[in-house]
Design a protein around this motif. Structure first.
Motif, short mmCIF file in Angstrom:
data_model
loop_
_atom_site.label_atom_id
_atom_site.label_comp_id
_atom_site.label_asym_id
_atom_site.label_seq_id
_atom_site.Cartn_x
_atom_site.Cartn_y
_atom_site.Cartn_z
N LYS A 1 70.76 30.77 44.53
CA LYS A 1 71.04 30.53 43.11
C LYS A 1 70.69 31.74 42.25
N GLN A 2 69.95 32.69 42.80
CA GLN A 2 69.59 33.91 42.07
C GLN A 2 70.58 35.05 42.31
N LEU A 3 71.53 34.85 43.22
CA LEU A 3 72.45 35.91 43.61
C LEU A 3 73.50 36.15 42.54
N VAL A 4 73.47 37.34 41.96
CA VAL A 4 74.49 37.73 40.99
C VAL A 4 75.80 38.02 41.72
N ALA A 5 75.73 38.88 42.73
CA ALA A 5 76.88 39.23 43.56
C ALA A 5 76.39 40.07 44.72
N ALA A 6 77.18 40.11 45.79
CA ALA A 6 76.86 40.93 46.96
C ALA A 6 78.01 41.92 47.18
N TYR A 7 77.72 43.19 47.05
CA TYR A 7 78.71 44.25 47.24
C TYR A 7 78.67 44.70 48.70
N VAL A 8 79.59 44.16 49.48
CA VAL A 8 79.71 44.48 50.91
C VAL A 8 80.83 45.52 51.03
N ILE A 9 80.47 46.79 50.85
CA ILE A 9 81.44 47.87 50.70
C ILE A 9 81.56 48.65 52.00
N VAL B 1 80.98 37.47 46.92
CA VAL B 1 81.01 38.67 47.76
C VAL B 1 82.12 39.59 47.26
N VAL B 2 81.78 40.84 47.05
CA VAL B 2 82.72 41.85 46.54
C VAL B 2 82.90 42.89 47.65
N SER B 3 84.12 43.06 48.12
CA SER B 3 84.30 43.89 49.32
C SER B 3 85.65 44.60 49.32
N TRP B 4 85.67 45.81 49.88
CA TRP B 4 86.92 46.54 50.12
C TRP B 4 86.66 47.65 51.13
N ASN B 5 87.75 48.14 51.73
CA ASN B 5 87.73 49.30 52.62
C ASN B 5 88.90 50.19 52.22
N THR B 6 88.67 51.48 52.08
CA THR B 6 89.62 52.39 51.45
C THR B 6 90.50 53.10 52.47
N VAL C 1 92.29 56.80 57.17
CA VAL C 1 91.07 56.05 56.84
C VAL C 1 90.18 56.91 55.95
N LEU C 2 89.82 56.41 54.77
CA LEU C 2 89.04 57.16 53.78
C LEU C 2 87.70 56.47 53.55
N HIS C 3 87.03 56.18 54.65
CA HIS C 3 85.81 55.38 54.63
C HIS C 3 84.72 55.99 53.76
N MET C 4 84.58 57.31 53.78
CA MET C 4 83.51 57.95 53.04
C MET C 4 83.74 57.91 51.53
N GLY C 5 84.93 57.49 51.10
CA GLY C 5 85.20 57.37 49.67
C GLY C 5 85.00 55.98 49.12
N ASP C 6 84.57 55.03 49.95
CA ASP C 6 84.46 53.63 49.51
C ASP C 6 83.62 53.46 48.26
N VAL C 7 82.53 54.22 48.17
CA VAL C 7 81.65 54.16 46.99
C VAL C 7 81.98 55.30 46.04
N LEU C 8 82.12 56.51 46.55
CA LEU C 8 82.25 57.69 45.69
C LEU C 8 83.52 57.66 44.84
#
Length: 340
Positions: free
Chosen positions: A188-196, A223-228, A311-318
């Motif tokens: 109930k305290q979870l705002v969101a989970a960024y599974v990037i 859950v917030v998720s993506w793969n680039t 596959v641009l995995h290293m750009g998922d966050v940047l």
């Protein structure tokens, strides 16, 4: 552009070294078993077991972030990272500082060190059918212990976000599955989970009813998720998830223009910001592949030969750095408003 590529190379170098070492199956030797047993198990009551300095006055901020860094350890002779080694600690601390810089002054940051799996073994297990995560178990158990310690001793009832990238995202997904069951008060305290940078699949949702995928910009407990990827990318282990577009926060295939990109951020070797570029890329979801496809003019410049083409995995966050920061703040604000 050459400067940007040098920056990406600095980020990618540890992974390149891993692939250069070869991906052949490595037998479990007596020496490896001893190395695993000798690796220091983090004590999360001690400040040195955290990759970002612990907040001095956490009650001053209303929301926390529990962050797990991606793979930084490459060593064919050792199965897991030993956080007692200063150079290894520094790697984890450097990328933790880069990824959580967006939260400084806004949220309390808790980022545990852990006995993460060595990259060669991690890939070997992930490439198996069915997947074998045994090499990752020491690190996953460390993150579980860190999270329990955090909830009991450091959280004090505040709302929290979870965030991780790559192996760190796998650890965050493991927390959601095993430490936050449907009847957990902490859920109930979870705002969101960024599974990037790791797919969350339909099978995951069916097996774990507490997992709810984000459907928009401000929903909470999700859950917030993506793969680039680039257009036409080859199939990879990052395909097959349920994604959201980090530029327009939609789950359909409507594209987001480059103008929606608040800013990609790249870092120098010392962790300081080297380059920030609003409008870096636009993109749209590919629902069949479960990926985020970006519209860079020359995506091959951001590929790496050790990943499948496109596959641009290293750009998922940047690539989406400022959009992630803005979205986390919006979800936290929504959560706090709903609570009161």
């Amino acid at each position: 552009m050459k400067f940007l590529l040098r920056l990406l190379l600095l980020v990618l170098l540890p992974v390149m070294l891993w692939y250069a070492a070869g991906c052949a199956v490595l037998p479990e030797t007596t020496a490896e078993v001893r190395a695993l047993q000798a690796a220091v198990e983090p004590d999360y009551a001690k400040p040195e077991s955290w990759a970002v300095p612990l907040p001095e006055n956490p009650s001053a901020l209303p929301v926390d972030v529990f962050y797990v860094y991606p793979t930084v350890f490459v060593d064919a002779a050792h199965p897991v990272m030993d956080i007692a080694v200063p150079a290894l600690r520094h790697r984890g601390e450097l990328i933790s500082g880069e990824h959580t810089m967006m939260f400084r002054g806004k949220f309390n940051i808790f980022a545990p060190h852990y006995r993460q799996a060595e990259l060669n073994r991690a890939l070997r297990g992930l490439s198996a059918s069915p997947q074998d995560l045994s090499s990752m178990e020491p690190g996953l158990e460390d993150i579980r212990r860190a999270f329990r310690h955090y909830l009991e001793h450091r959280n004090n009832g505040r709302p929290f976000l979870l965030m991780g990238h790559s192996q760190g995202a796998m650890a965050v997904l493991d927390l959601l599955k095993n430490e936050l069951p449907p009847d957990s008060p902490a859920l109930k305290q979870l705002v969101a989970a960024y599974v990037i940078g790791w797919p969350v699949t339909k099978e995951d949702l069916e097996a774990y009813p507490q997992l709810r995928m984000a459907r928009g910009e401000c929903d909470t407990g999700v859950v917030v998720s993506w793969n680039t990827e680039a257009p036409g990318a080859e199939r990879s282990i990052f395909c097959g998830g349920i994604a959201i577009n980090p530029l327009n926060w939609r789950t359909d295939e409507q594209p987001a223009p480059k103008e929606a990109n608040r800013g990609a951020v790249f870092f120098r070797p010392d962790g300081s910001v080297a380059l920030e570029r609003p409008g870096f890329c636009g993109g749209a979801l590919d629902l069949e592949r479960g990926t985020m496809v970006v519209d860079l003019e020359s995506p091959q410049k951001y590929e790496a030969e050790f990943f499948p083409r496109g596959v641009l995995h290293m750009g998922d966050v940047l690539f989406f750095y400022r959009n992630i920061a803005e979205n986390a703040a919006k979800r936290a604000e929504t959560f706090l408003n709903l609570r009161h």
